[in-house]
Design a protein around this motif. Structure first.
Motif, PDB file in Angstrom:
ATOM      1  N   VAL A  73       0.872  -1.179   0.000  1.00 19.00           N
ATOM      2  CA  VAL A  73       0.000   0.000   0.000  1.00 19.00           C
ATOM      3  C   VAL A  73       0.906   1.225   0.000  1.00 19.00           C
ATOM      4  O   VAL A  73       1.527   1.568   1.002  1.00 19.00           O
ATOM      5  CB  VAL A  73      -0.964  -0.009   1.192  1.00 19.00           C
ATOM      6  CG1 VAL A  73      -1.856   1.235   1.167  1.00 19.00           C
ATOM      7  CG2 VAL A  73      -1.825  -1.273   1.164  1.00 19.00           C
ATOM      8  N   HIS A  74       0.974   1.850  -1.166  1.00 19.25           N
ATOM      9  CA  HIS A  74       1.891   2.959  -1.451  1.00 19.25           C
ATOM     10  C   HIS A  74       1.052   4.238  -1.535  1.00 19.25           C
ATOM     11  O   HIS A  74       0.949   4.873  -2.570  1.00 19.25           O
ATOM     12  CB  HIS A  74       2.610   2.639  -2.776  1.00 19.25           C
ATOM     13  CG  HIS A  74       3.615   3.630  -3.227  1.00 19.25           C
ATOM     14  ND1 HIS A  74       3.562   4.233  -4.468  1.00 19.25           N
ATOM     15  CD2 HIS A  74       4.736   4.112  -2.631  1.00 19.25           C
ATOM     16  CE1 HIS A  74       4.586   5.042  -4.620  1.00 19.25           C
ATOM     17  NE2 HIS A  74       5.322   4.979  -3.524  1.00 19.25           N
ATOM     18  N   LEU A  75       0.441   4.579  -0.396  1.00 23.13           N
ATOM     19  CA  LEU A  75      -0.541   5.665  -0.365  1.00 23.13           C
ATOM     20  C   LEU A  75      -0.275   6.624   0.791  1.00 23.13           C
ATOM     21  O   LEU A  75       0.210   6.217   1.846  1.00 23.13           O
ATOM     22  CB  LEU A  75      -1.955   5.103  -0.162  1.00 23.13           C
ATOM     23  CG  LEU A  75      -2.625   4.296  -1.268  1.00 23.13           C
ATOM     24  CD1 LEU A  75      -3.927   3.706  -0.739  1.00 23.13           C
ATOM     25  CD2 LEU A  75      -2.882   5.166  -2.491  1.00 23.13           C
ATOM     26  N   PRO A  76      -0.660   7.890   0.622  1.00 20.60           N
ATOM     27  CA  PRO A  76      -0.773   8.768   1.783  1.00 20.60           C
ATOM     28  C   PRO A  76      -2.080   8.440   2.506  1.00 20.60           C
ATOM     29  O   PRO A  76      -2.878   7.626   2.025  1.00 20.60           O
ATOM     30  CB  PRO A  76      -0.833  10.166   1.145  1.00 20.60           C
ATOM     31  CG  PRO A  76      -1.535   9.917  -0.169  1.00 20.60           C
ATOM     32  CD  PRO A  76      -1.066   8.553  -0.629  1.00 20.60           C
ATOM     33  N   ASN A  77      -2.317   9.052   3.648  1.00 27.16           N
ATOM     34  CA  ASN A  77      -3.588   8.849   4.329  1.00 27.16           C
ATOM     35  C   ASN A  77      -4.732   9.352   3.457  1.00 27.16           C
ATOM     36  O   ASN A  77      -4.750  10.514   3.053  1.00 27.16           O
ATOM     37  CB  ASN A  77      -3.606   9.586   5.664  1.00 27.16           C
ATOM     38  CG  ASN A  77      -2.694   8.958   6.691  1.00 27.16           C
ATOM     39  OD1 ASN A  77      -1.933   8.041   6.380  1.00 27.16           O
ATOM     40  ND2 ASN A  77      -2.765   9.437   7.921  1.00 27.16           N
ATOM     41  N   CYS A  78      -5.664   8.476   3.150  1.00 23.59           N
ATOM     42  CA  CYS A  78      -6.826   8.820   2.346  1.00 23.59           C
ATOM     43  C   CYS A  78      -7.882   7.748   2.589  1.00 23.59           C
ATOM     44  O   CYS A  78      -7.599   6.712   3.209  1.00 23.59           O
ATOM     45  CB  CYS A  78      -6.476   8.918   0.857  1.00 23.59           C
ATOM     46  SG  CYS A  78      -5.837   7.372   0.150  1.00 23.59           S
ATOM     47  N   LEU A  79      -9.101   7.949   2.106  1.00 23.55           N
ATOM     48  CA  LEU A  79     -10.173   7.005   2.379  1.00 23.55           C
ATOM     49  C   LEU A  79      -9.945   5.653   1.702  1.00 23.55           C
ATOM     50  O   LEU A  79     -10.517   4.645   2.121  1.00 23.55           O
ATOM     51  CB  LEU A  79     -11.522   7.588   1.952  1.00 23.55           C
ATOM     52  CG  LEU A  79     -11.984   8.824   2.729  1.00 23.55           C
ATOM     53  CD1 LEU A  79     -13.359   9.265   2.266  1.00 23.55           C
ATOM     54  CD2 LEU A  79     -11.992   8.565   4.228  1.00 23.55           C
TER      55      LEU A  79
END
Length: 553
Positions: A73-79
């Motif tokens: 999971v290569h994400l910033p904080n998001c829904l």
């Protein structure tokens, strides 16, 4: 009553043998339509998050992704993040978090080492991922919040699972053996290594932290899913289950984020507003408008909030709990917070990725004693001992300074494919942390130094060796050493001492810093560089960094 144990809350907990997905299942059944996370004008209730996570899990299964596989999971904080996280675990696959700001080389190394076969990224970070794909085992790329056209072969995140069924996947997960998290943490040379954590590790640490913070004990609902039962009074624990409201900036790719800022809020029925960057004015405005009950994060957050003019004028009387971790909270900061937030309990904690997240925390109940300058007492079923930093396993007497060792059900079984480093870190179940601490007569732990040269910048690990090697690779540098300058707002600022190479008298500090800083993440960047004629060296040939710290102007 003990200063560390309130009436009714046991110091040993019964941990149900359930997988991580049971946290969300129990939350959805108990809190249903209550908002779990919101960002901008969008939101997910606990029930909606559960259904979306099940769809994502079923979509993974339809593509052959399940037990034995790893999803990055290569994400910033998001829904999209909690959907991908819980969906991955419900599918029986393992989750590996990747900082979306990682440079290409570091991202490629992590993806290759983890063996990830799926990567969930976002439009802003997808370019970096695309450049390194051929060096990894990733075969499915999902893009949340795409910008422009999708990379070749990629699929939009929502479209991937939208048509999948929302029934719970039928899987028999061995909670003690099945890998849940493969979380990467820095090594002494700056090379990241994977910490292997089972479903049980994640559930146990979430329960340890949540029970201690909310005066509750683990239970199972009629469906056999995980819930908490409130046993402590609202007079003692300031935020009862199902009533919490928080703003979150702690990144979910960080150990503190995934346990304390994702799993724990879901389990305890919080409603969390996501901010994608630190804007003190916006944070304080939301805190007042939403009647926030809890404020949590690293010390840098509190320093920024206290520096904002609105800190003195906003109505923050709703705040009942302040939690801090990732780095020591300055005593001066605690004093200001106590004055400005008189209704709040201020509780520090201590942990590291190798213990899933947390091992020690200050009492969160009102009558508990909190000692500024300490990080609290061991969580349930957790032991702390102090040993000689030079080596050995025998506990030192109370009040002695030495290496902090931890033992408990949240301690990792080992590093991923690193048997030698595992053997060095774990001895008879005790984790050698590399931190130097003191335990007082009441069992409160203080972290006073670090055995290794690790620096902490705003809660992030910065390894001097990595910066030193980058400096040493420059033609103008003959030798280099990096130390930390204490900074109340940031923790420590990386400062370099450099000996110029012959023939490079015209090399400038600005040019060298710019070259190195272009190669590392923002939090690792050098903040100062000083030229010296030579570095202080011991008789054994080691650089005497304490003398360099004394030279800081």
């Amino acid at each position: 009553m003990s200063i560390t144990s309130p009436p009714g809350l046991p110091r040993s907990l019964d941990y149900p043998e359930v997988p991580v997905g049971s946290i969300l299942a129990g939350s959805a059944a108990r809190y249903g339509g209550r908002t779990a996370f919101r960002q901008g004008g969008a939101q997910l209730s606990h029930e909606q998050l559960w259904r979306s996570a099940c769809r994502f899990a079923n979509a993974l299964g339809a593509h052959g992704i399940g037990p034995g596989d790893v999803v990055a999971v290569h994400l910033p904080n998001c829904l999209s993040y909690p959907i991908a996280y819980y969906g991955t675990l419900l599918a029986g696959a393992a989750f590996t978090p990747a900082n979306p700001l990682l440079p290409a080389e570091d991202l490629a190394a992590q993806l290759a080492d983890s063996g990830a076969v799926v990567a969930v990224t976002c439009g802003a970070a997808s370019g970096t991922l695309t450049r390194v794909l051929e060096r990894t085992a990733v075969r499915i790329v999902l893009v949340a919040n795409p910008i422009g056209e999708l990379p070749p072969g990629a699929v939009e995140f929502g479209a991937f699972y939208r048509e999948a069924g929302d029934q719970r996947p039928s899987l028999d997960i061995d909670v003690r053996e099945s890998l849940a998290h493969l979380a990467y943490t820095g090594g002494t040379t700056g090379r990241s290594k994977g910490v292997r954590l089972s479903h049980r590790h994640v559930v146990v640490n979430t329960l340890q932290y949540s029970s201690w913070s909310h005066g509750a004990v683990p239970a199972l609902n009629t469906d056999g899913d995980l819930v908490l039962d409130q046993i402590g009074s609202a007079e003692e624990w300031p935020v009862p289950l199902g009533t919490g409201v928080a703003i979150n900036l702690t990144p979910w790719f960080h150990a503190m984020g995934i346990i304390a800022a994702l799993n724990a809020p879901v389990l305890t029925g919080y409603s969390v507003v996501l901010h994608d960057r630190l804007d003190p004015a916006a944070y304080l405005a939301d805190a007042e408008r939403l009647r926030v009950t809890m404020v949590g994060g690293a010390p840098a957050l509190f320093a920024a909030l206290m520096a904002a003019p609105d800190f003195q004028t906003r109505d923050l009387t709703s705040v009942r709990l302040v939690t801090s971790g990732a780095a020591p909270l300055p005593v001066s900061t605690i004093k200001v917070l106590r004055e400005r937030l008189p209704n709040a309990v201020i509780a520090e904690g201590y942990g590291l990725t190798e213990v899933t997240m947390g091992a020690v925390a200050a009492p969160a109940f009102r009558s508990g004693v909190r000692k500024p300058g300490t990080v609290g007492v061991p969580l349930a079923d957790t032991e702390v001992k102090i040993v000689d930093a030079a080596g050995g396993e025998e506990p030192l007497p109370t009040g002695s300074r030495g290496e902090v060792c931890l033992r408990g059900p949240q301690v990792m079984p080992g590093y991923h494919n690193r048997p030698e480093e595992t053997a060095a870190a774990l001895v008879d179940g005790w984790l050698h942390t590399g931190d130097i601490g003191v335990v007082d007569e009441d069992g409160y732990l203080s972290i006073v130094d670090r055995k290794k040269d690790l620096l902490l910048y705003k809660g992030y690990n910065v390894y001097p060796r990595e910066l030193e090697e980058l400096l040493a690779s420059q033609p103008a540098v003959a030798a280099a050493a990096v130390v930390g300058r204490p900074d109340e707002a940031a923790g420590e600022l990386p400062v370099a001492f450099v000996v110029r190479a012959p023939g490079h008298a015209d090399a400038t500090a600005a040019d060298l810093m710019a070259t190195v800083n272009d190669l590392v993440l923002p939090y690792k960047r050098l903040r100062e560089l000083h030229f010296v004629d030579k570095l202080p060296i011991s008789g054994a040939g080691k650089i005497l960094k304490r003398k360099l710290r004394d030279q800081l102007p």
